[in-house]
Design a protein around this motif. Structure first.
Motif, mmCIF file in Angstrom:
data_model
loop_
_atom_site.group_PDB
_atom_site.id
_atom_site.type_symbol
_atom_site.label_atom_id
_atom_site.label_comp_id
_atom_site.label_asym_id
_atom_site.label_seq_id
_atom_site.Cartn_x
_atom_site.Cartn_y
_atom_site.Cartn_z
ATOM 1 N N GLU A 149 -63.315 36.558 -8.069
ATOM 2 C CA GLU A 149 -63.469 36.059 -6.554
ATOM 3 C C GLU A 149 -61.967 35.502 -6.299
ATOM 4 O O GLU A 149 -61.555 35.987 -5.144
ATOM 5 N N TYR A 150 -61.403 34.934 -7.266
ATOM 6 C CA TYR A 150 -60.233 34.379 -6.683
ATOM 7 C C TYR A 150 -59.053 35.633 -6.593
ATOM 8 O O TYR A 150 -58.330 35.593 -5.665
ATOM 9 N N SER A 151 -59.082 36.578 -7.405
ATOM 10 C CA SER A 151 -58.345 37.580 -7.413
ATOM 11 C C SER A 151 -58.511 38.538 -6.146
ATOM 12 O O SER A 151 -57.471 38.844 -5.217
ATOM 13 N N ILE A 152 -59.681 38.582 -5.559
ATOM 14 C CA ILE A 152 -60.060 39.346 -4.460
ATOM 15 C C ILE A 152 -59.546 38.710 -3.265
ATOM 16 O O ILE A 152 -58.878 38.918 -2.295
ATOM 17 N N LYS A 153 -59.946 37.152 -3.225
ATOM 18 C CA LYS A 153 -59.596 36.080 -2.103
ATOM 19 C C LYS A 153 -57.905 36.541 -1.736
ATOM 20 O O LYS A 153 -57.458 35.943 -0.702
ATOM 21 N N ASN A 154 -57.235 36.235 -3.043
ATOM 22 C CA ASN A 154 -55.841 36.069 -2.995
ATOM 23 C C ASN A 154 -55.097 37.456 -2.927
ATOM 24 O O ASN A 154 -53.644 37.372 -3.323
ATOM 25 N N ASP A 155 -55.524 38.489 -2.890
ATOM 26 C CA ASP A 155 -55.035 39.848 -2.922
ATOM 27 C C ASP A 155 -54.104 40.176 -4.030
ATOM 28 O O ASP A 155 -53.062 40.595 -4.164
ATOM 29 N N ILE A 156 -54.687 39.618 -5.100
ATOM 30 C CA ILE A 156 -53.798 39.875 -6.427
ATOM 31 C C ILE A 156 -54.166 41.649 -6.826
ATOM 32 O O ILE A 156 -54.998 42.106 -6.469
ATOM 33 N N LYS A 188 -43.849 45.043 -5.448
ATOM 34 C CA LYS A 188 -44.851 45.017 -4.341
ATOM 35 C C LYS A 188 -46.060 44.164 -4.987
ATOM 36 O O LYS A 188 -47.042 43.757 -4.133
ATOM 37 N N ASP A 189 -46.131 43.757 -6.242
ATOM 38 C CA ASP A 189 -47.123 43.292 -6.953
ATOM 39 C C ASP A 189 -47.459 41.704 -6.852
ATOM 40 O O ASP A 189 -46.228 40.864 -6.520
ATOM 41 N N LYS A 190 -48.634 41.422 -6.670
ATOM 42 C CA LYS A 190 -48.994 39.882 -6.938
ATOM 43 C C LYS A 190 -49.745 39.768 -8.186
ATOM 44 O O LYS A 190 -50.884 40.365 -8.348
ATOM 45 N N ILE A 191 -49.141 39.193 -9.024
ATOM 46 C CA ILE A 191 -49.555 39.155 -10.601
ATOM 47 C C ILE A 191 -50.294 37.949 -11.027
ATOM 48 O O ILE A 191 -49.774 36.767 -10.617
ATOM 49 N N LEU A 192 -51.410 37.896 -11.386
ATOM 50 C CA LEU A 192 -52.149 36.841 -11.986
ATOM 51 C C LEU A 192 -51.977 36.808 -13.168
ATOM 52 O O LEU A 192 -52.567 37.861 -13.929
ATOM 53 N N ILE A 193 -51.317 36.005 -13.914
ATOM 54 C CA ILE A 193 -51.236 35.680 -15.390
ATOM 55 C C ILE A 193 -52.258 34.677 -16.007
ATOM 56 O O ILE A 193 -52.598 33.850 -15.479
ATOM 57 N N ILE A 194 -53.101 35.318 -17.010
ATOM 58 C CA ILE A 194 -54.319 34.542 -17.522
ATOM 59 C C ILE A 194 -53.837 34.397 -18.905
ATOM 60 O O ILE A 194 -53.704 35.384 -19.611
ATOM 61 N N ASP A 195 -54.069 32.962 -19.431
ATOM 62 C CA ASP A 195 -54.156 32.617 -21.030
ATOM 63 C C ASP A 195 -55.254 31.792 -21.062
ATOM 64 O O ASP A 195 -55.950 31.143 -20.003
ATOM 65 N N LYS A 198 -39.082 39.559 -13.880
ATOM 66 C CA LYS A 198 -37.829 40.613 -14.199
ATOM 67 C C LYS A 198 -38.626 41.799 -13.126
ATOM 68 O O LYS A 198 -37.700 42.631 -12.970
ATOM 69 N N PHE A 199 -39.954 41.873 -12.818
ATOM 70 C CA PHE A 199 -40.014 42.945 -11.814
ATOM 71 C C PHE A 199 -39.897 42.374 -10.335
ATOM 72 O O PHE A 199 -40.118 43.272 -9.529
ATOM 73 N N ASN A 200 -39.480 41.288 -10.139
ATOM 74 C CA ASN A 200 -39.239 40.905 -8.843
ATOM 75 C C ASN A 200 -40.460 40.844 -7.909
ATOM 76 O O ASN A 200 -40.324 41.600 -6.739
ATOM 77 N N PRO A 201 -41.539 40.593 -8.480
ATOM 78 C CA PRO A 201 -42.883 40.718 -7.730
ATOM 79 C C PRO A 201 -43.033 39.684 -6.363
ATOM 80 O O PRO A 201 -42.117 38.661 -6.255
ATOM 81 N N GLN A 202 -43.873 39.902 -5.496
ATOM 82 C CA GLN A 202 -44.159 39.343 -4.434
ATOM 83 C C GLN A 202 -44.501 37.898 -4.836
ATOM 84 O O GLN A 202 -44.081 36.813 -4.162
ATOM 85 N N GLU A 203 -45.463 37.618 -5.885
ATOM 86 C CA GLU A 203 -46.051 36.450 -6.201
ATOM 87 C C GLU A 203 -46.435 36.627 -7.546
ATOM 88 O O GLU A 203 -46.805 37.590 -8.176
ATOM 89 N N ILE A 204 -46.274 35.316 -8.469
ATOM 90 C CA ILE A 204 -46.815 35.375 -9.758
ATOM 91 C C ILE A 204 -47.926 33.977 -9.807
ATOM 92 O O ILE A 204 -47.463 32.925 -9.133
ATOM 93 N N GLN A 205 -48.947 34.146 -10.405
ATOM 94 C CA GLN A 205 -49.990 33.018 -10.270
ATOM 95 C C GLN A 205 -50.325 32.769 -11.517
ATOM 96 O O GLN A 205 -50.383 34.010 -12.448
ATOM 97 N N PHE A 206 -50.899 31.742 -11.817
ATOM 98 C CA PHE A 206 -51.428 31.445 -13.234
ATOM 99 C C PHE A 206 -52.891 30.868 -13.179
ATOM 100 O O PHE A 206 -53.273 30.312 -12.339
ATOM 101 N N HIS A 207 -53.549 31.258 -14.420
ATOM 102 C CA HIS A 207 -54.822 30.756 -14.512
ATOM 103 C C HIS A 207 -55.008 30.434 -16.072
ATOM 104 O O HIS A 207 -54.869 31.550 -16.652
ATOM 105 N N PHE A 208 -55.213 29.240 -16.353
ATOM 106 C CA PHE A 208 -55.699 28.865 -17.614
ATOM 107 C C PHE A 208 -57.111 28.351 -17.817
ATOM 108 O O PHE A 208 -57.381 27.744 -16.999
ATOM 109 N N ILE A 209 -57.807 28.599 -18.885
ATOM 110 C CA ILE A 209 -59.451 28.336 -18.861
ATOM 111 C C ILE A 209 -59.185 26.813 -19.200
ATOM 112 O O ILE A 209 -59.979 26.000 -18.709
ATOM 113 N N ILE A 210 -58.270 26.513 -20.176
ATOM 114 C CA ILE A 210 -58.279 24.812 -20.529
ATOM 115 C C ILE A 210 -56.870 24.536 -20.091
ATOM 116 O O ILE A 210 -55.842 25.189 -20.495
ATOM 117 N N ASN A 211 -57.084 23.241 -19.826
ATOM 118 C CA ASN A 211 -55.332 22.655 -19.650
ATOM 119 C C ASN A 211 -55.601 21.327 -20.532
ATOM 120 O O ASN A 211 -56.219 20.391 -20.066
#
Ligand code: AMP
Length: 179
Positions: free
Chosen positions: A48-55, A117-124, A142-155
């Motif tokens: 849902e997050y990926s779709i909403k945020n155009d990842i 052109k990418d909006k990348i969601l990094i998951i760990d 290094k890809f010079n993307p539009q955006e980088i976002q993160f998601h962690f299951i546990i913080n």
């Protein structure tokens, strides 16, 4: 993740003292993946997050980031980028060194895995001190993307990894962290 799901995850995660070495409180995510309903809830939220945020691409950090990242990529109908440990990828690569408690490690990604052109969601699975996440952000830059976002299951809040990530990239509008 919403607060209800966060609480469910906190309750469910199995904590094993002194694994893999003395003094570590190991957070075992197999107690989440064992429960298919909960696992599916996590993946559905990521979708849902990926779709909403155009990842446009989902990246996972080896190895436990692959479990959640690849499932989220399939559900979101997006490509999956494996961020791998040193020496595992056969093609042309970008690499990023980072410090461990003792010594230095390196993560790598294929050069053709993403573009500006990418909006990348990094998951760990987990953020602790934030060293791995900062390295992953630097690698994706290094890809010079539009955006980088993160998601962690546990913080692991007390280790301040999220703070480190936010401070390090405070001037970068592209970086966004989810809890
Ligand atoms: P850090 O770079 O300190 O934020 O550590 C994050 C990485 O190490 C993640 O890929 C985690 O899978 C792993 N990790 C660190 N601490 C723990 C822990 N207490 N339990 C499980 N995995 C951990």
């Amino acid at each position: 993740m919403n607060d209800k799901l966060k609480k469910q995850l906190e309750k469910k995660i199995r904590v094993i003292p002194n694994f893999p070495k003395k003094g570590i409180l190991f957070q075992d995510i197999t107690s989440i993946t064992d429960d298919q309903k909960l696992f599916k809830k996590v993946i559905t939220k990521l979708k849902e997050y990926s779709i909403k945020n155009d990842i446009t691409k989902i990246a996972g950090i080896e190895a436990r980031g692959f479990i959640f990242g690849s499932a989220a990529a399939i559900q979101s109908n997006l490509p999956f980028i494996p961020i791998r440990k040193k020496g595992k990828l056969p093609g042309k690569i970008y690499k990023q060194k980072y410090k461990l408690e003792y010594g230095i490690d390196e993560i790598e990604v294929h050069k053709n895995a993403a573009n500006k052109k990418d909006k990348i969601l990094i998951i760990d699975d987990l953020i602790a001190t934030g060293g791995t996440a900062v390295a992953a952000a630097n690698l994706m830059r290094k890809f010079n993307p539009q955006e980088i976002q993160f998601h962690f299951i546990i913080n692991l809040y007390n280790l301040n990894g999220m703070k480190k990530l936010q401070t390090r990239f405070k001037s970068s509008s592209f970086l966004n962290c989810l809890g």
